[in-house]
Design an enzyme around this catalytic site. Sequence first.
Site, PDB file in Angstrom:
ATOM      1  CB  SER A 152      -4.958  28.859 -13.639  1.00  0.00           C
ATOM      2  OG  SER A 152      -5.338  27.505 -13.656  1.00  0.00           O
ATOM      3  CG  HIS A 202      -4.065  26.195 -18.184  1.00  0.00           C
ATOM      4  ND1 HIS A 202      -2.760  25.999 -17.781  1.00  0.00           N
ATOM      5  CD2 HIS A 202      -4.785  26.366 -17.042  1.00  0.00           C
ATOM      6  CE1 HIS A 202      -2.699  26.072 -16.464  1.00  0.00           C
ATOM      7  NE2 HIS A 202      -3.905  26.282 -16.001  1.00  0.00           N
TER       8      HIS A 202
END
Length: 265
Positions: A133, A186
């Site tokens: 991710s 992230h």
Amino acid sequence: MPNIQSFNAQRARSYLFRLPLFTRVMIVVMVAFGLVGLQTAWDVRQWGSLIPDELGITTMYRVNTFPLIHLNLIHAIFNILALAPLLERFETEFGTLTSLALFFGPLTTIPAVVYVLFEKFVLKGNVAIMGASLWVFLLLGMEGVRTYKTNPYLVIGTHHVPTWTTPLFMVLVVEALIPGTSFLGHLCGVGTGYLFGLGYLKFLAPPEWILREIESRLNLLGRLPRYVSVDQKTYGRFGVLPTNASSSSNATPMSIIGSSQRLGP
């Protein structure tokens, strides 16, 4: 008449067969690590995840292995679904060798090092991260900058929202809806994607003349199926986007996002 299930299976097979080489290999490697993780003799997650306190001279490989390793197969599948269309577009644009050099170089190392420094010395923690991710949000960051150049604002009622903020909104949504995700990881991915999309990291890409020399000497285009040569790229390097409507219509949708899993300290 073929039913809907067979039609969708045919479309999925066709899409998989069209994937360029680097994207395809990354998917295979992630699935392979996921299968290896099913056994208990060797803890592949402990071996390959990015653990700040475990990072040293002999374990620097972790800054490149952690995006390939997932908490479980479900985690891997969702990240692969999110990553595949984005990575496919990147490889088609920049070429297979450039993708290999960047994703196993600065595009993974920079956010990994930033994460480790911030986690270890600012937050005083030792939270391990793994999962593709980070690559997903990195690529979304690039796409956010590109979208902003052609369509600066998203109009919602009377409000004009800058389109470059879309990846940040996605980070917040994932953090709110999916427990155990790495908000900091992230953000490091999105920030690196912003820098690359703005052109500040383009000097880190290998020169085209070197890539052409390697491709010519090894005959990579002739030997490797689905290999994307430097001279086969779709749009050119470093954010040069197509200007006609037909090219824009082929842009890869970004409707699925993945999540990175956090391990305990």
